[in-house]
Design an enzyme around this catalytic site. Structure first.
Site, PDB file in Angstrom:
ATOM      1  N   TYR A 280      -1.414   0.499  10.431  1.00  0.00           N
ATOM      2  CA  TYR A 280      -1.685  -0.129   9.132  1.00  0.00           C
ATOM      3  C   TYR A 280      -0.459  -0.016   8.220  1.00  0.00           C
ATOM      4  O   TYR A 280       0.010  -1.004   7.644  1.00  0.00           O
ATOM      5  CB  TYR A 280      -2.904   0.535   8.483  1.00  0.00           C
ATOM      6  CG  TYR A 280      -3.149   0.101   7.054  1.00  0.00           C
ATOM      7  CD1 TYR A 280      -3.880  -1.036   6.762  1.00  0.00           C
ATOM      8  CD2 TYR A 280      -2.640   0.844   5.979  1.00  0.00           C
ATOM      9  CE1 TYR A 280      -4.106  -1.441   5.446  1.00  0.00           C
ATOM     10  CE2 TYR A 280      -2.857   0.453   4.668  1.00  0.00           C
ATOM     11  CZ  TYR A 280      -3.590  -0.684   4.399  1.00  0.00           C
ATOM     12  OH  TYR A 280      -3.788  -1.074   3.096  1.00  0.00           O
TER      13      TYR A 280
ATOM     14  N   SER B  52       0.829  -1.215   0.000  1.00  0.00           N
ATOM     15  CA  SER B  52       0.000   0.000   0.000  1.00  0.00           C
ATOM     16  C   SER B  52       0.856   1.255   0.000  1.00  0.00           C
ATOM     17  O   SER B  52       1.928   1.306   0.619  1.00  0.00           O
ATOM     18  CB  SER B  52      -0.864  -0.020   1.260  1.00  0.00           C
ATOM     19  OG  SER B  52      -1.355   1.271   1.528  1.00  0.00           O
TER      20      SER B  52
ATOM     21  N   GLU C  29       0.358   3.638   1.745  1.00  0.00           N
ATOM     22  CA  GLU C  29       0.468   4.103   3.141  1.00  0.00           C
ATOM     23  C   GLU C  29       1.887   3.909   3.679  1.00  0.00           C
ATOM     24  O   GLU C  29       2.266   4.525   4.670  1.00  0.00           O
ATOM     25  CB  GLU C  29      -0.512   3.342   4.032  1.00  0.00           C
ATOM     26  CG  GLU C  29      -1.908   3.918   4.048  1.00  0.00           C
ATOM     27  CD  GLU C  29      -2.020   5.281   4.723  1.00  0.00           C
ATOM     28  OE1 GLU C  29      -1.531   5.422   5.849  1.00  0.00           O
ATOM     29  OE2 GLU C  29      -2.598   6.192   4.114  1.00  0.00           O
TER      30      GLU C  29
END
Ligand code: NAP
Ligand code: GDP
Length: 324
Positions: A149, A126, A128
């Site tokens: 996360y 991801s 992120e």
């Protein structure tokens, strides 16, 4: 010719469901991993797995790994989409998030190493993981994740590389920027906005409450992104790729465009509340996907306004029918 066999974790999630459709279309035998649920959780895949074909859906959970399925199914390709996928919720349940999104990856890779080392592996990494690194972000950008996360996804990223380099497993990371669709979970900001705006349009509610309106995201269409994932897995060598549209918008711009599409004035209905904010925010994600465009010839088809139109039209129908 014998069919290729794919095993998809998170098959009933947004992206897993598009991946399953694409692979079935390409002639694969597709198996999926489902968590046991007290209520039906297969709405996104009911059209492709009818009750008779349910033999392709298997119970499993990344908290214990999927060795039993690797042994029984012997897949050619594993696509790991299963995750605790919500960034804000990862601050509420950080230990669980790390267990599923990081240790869970290790459980699958260990299974592949021991049981079926020729199986190819795709890791749903991801953007992120870039966290506070300023945009544009590409494969060479620094990882500075700021949420449980993102931190767990960074561990998953490096575990995937470790099994590729250490054990010669065909293991790849797709570092995907946010991807959305009419099937997006209702607590992610795009779908929250399209769904609630449609409820306002149909006079069912009177306001919408959001958090940080200034965050920027590079929003693409999940249906385009699974095509990138497929190309990554068919490449002649395992590698890592950033997948993005290369265009970023603020949450405010997304909301303005949705309300404009519905001929509503956003600012008559919008409220903000800190409860919708995170302890730490990723301010701006904007992907540079030159590598996958030049190496694998991928590019997205659906742009920002088309994505919004697709999501709003779908939610207008679902809300009117009382289905969401
Ligand atoms: P999603 O709709 O939330 O789907 C997540 C899937 O994981 C669901 O099928 C869920 O099953 C399953 N799952 C959760 N915990 C599990 C567990 N312990 N064991 C087995 N399965 C479990 O997310 P998505 O948008 O499709 O995203 C797919 C993957 O891509 C995720 O790994 C996500 O982190 C990653 N990703 C997504 C984006 C994005 O913008 N969408 C961007 C980058 C990376 P239930 O239905 O039972 O909850
Ligand atoms: P993320 O990029 O994976 O965290 O995807 P989200 O859709 O959950 O959030 C995208 C951005 O929207 C983040 O910067 C959030 O802080 C921001 N945002 C603003 N209001 C909201 C809200 O009410 N819900 C969510 N989920 N995000 C919001």
């Amino acid at each position: 010719m014998t069919k290729k066999v794919a095993l998809i974790t998170g098959i009933n999630g947004q992206t897993g469901s598009y991946m399953a459709e694409l692979l079935l279309h390409k002639g694969y035998e597709v198996h999926g991993v489902l968590r046991r649920s007290s209520y039906p959780n297969t709405q996104r895949i009911d059209s492709i797995f009818d009750p008779e074909s349910r033999k392709y859906l298997h119970y499993g959970d990344l908290s214990e790994g999927i060795d039993h399925l690797l042994i029984d199914i012997k897949p050619d390709e594993v696509y790991n989409f299963a995750a605790m996928s919500h960034v804000r919720i990862s601050f509420d349940i950080p230990v669980y998030t790390l267990d599923i999104n990081a240790v869970g990856v290790c459980r699958i890779l260990e299974g592949i190493r021991k049981i079926c080392p020729h199986t190819k592996y795709y890791q749903a990494s991801s953007s992120e993981i870039f966290g506070s690194t300023p945009p544009p972000q590409n494969e060479d950008s620094k990882f500075h994740p700021v949420s449980p996360y993102g931190i767990a996804k960074q561990a998953g990223f490096f575990l995937t590389k470790c099994y590729r380099n250490g054990y010669n497993i065909f293991a790849c990371n797709g570092i995907l920027m946010n991807h959305e669709s009419p099937r997006r979970g209702v607590n992610f900001v795009t779908r929250k906005i399209t769904r609630l705006a449609c409820m306002i349009k149909l006079n069912m509610i009177k306001e919408i409450t959001l958090g940080n309106l200034d965050a920027k995201r590079d929003w693409g269409f999940a249906g385009d992104y699974v095509k990138a994932i497929y190309l990554i897995m068919q490449h002649d060598k395992p590698d890592d790729f950033v997948v993005s549209t290369g265009e970023a918008h603020t949450v405010r711009e997304f909301a303005e465009e949705v309300f404009k599409y519905l001929r509503l004035d956003l600012y008559k209905y919008l409220k903000t509340d800190d409860i919708c904010k995170r302890p730490l925010e990723v301010n701006a994600l904007l992907g540079d996907s030159t590598k996958i465009r030049e190496t694998l010839g991928w590019k997205p088809k659906i742009g920002f306004k088309e994505l919004i139109a697709m999501m709003v039209e779908s939610d207008l129908m679902l809300v009117a029918e009382g289905k969401v």
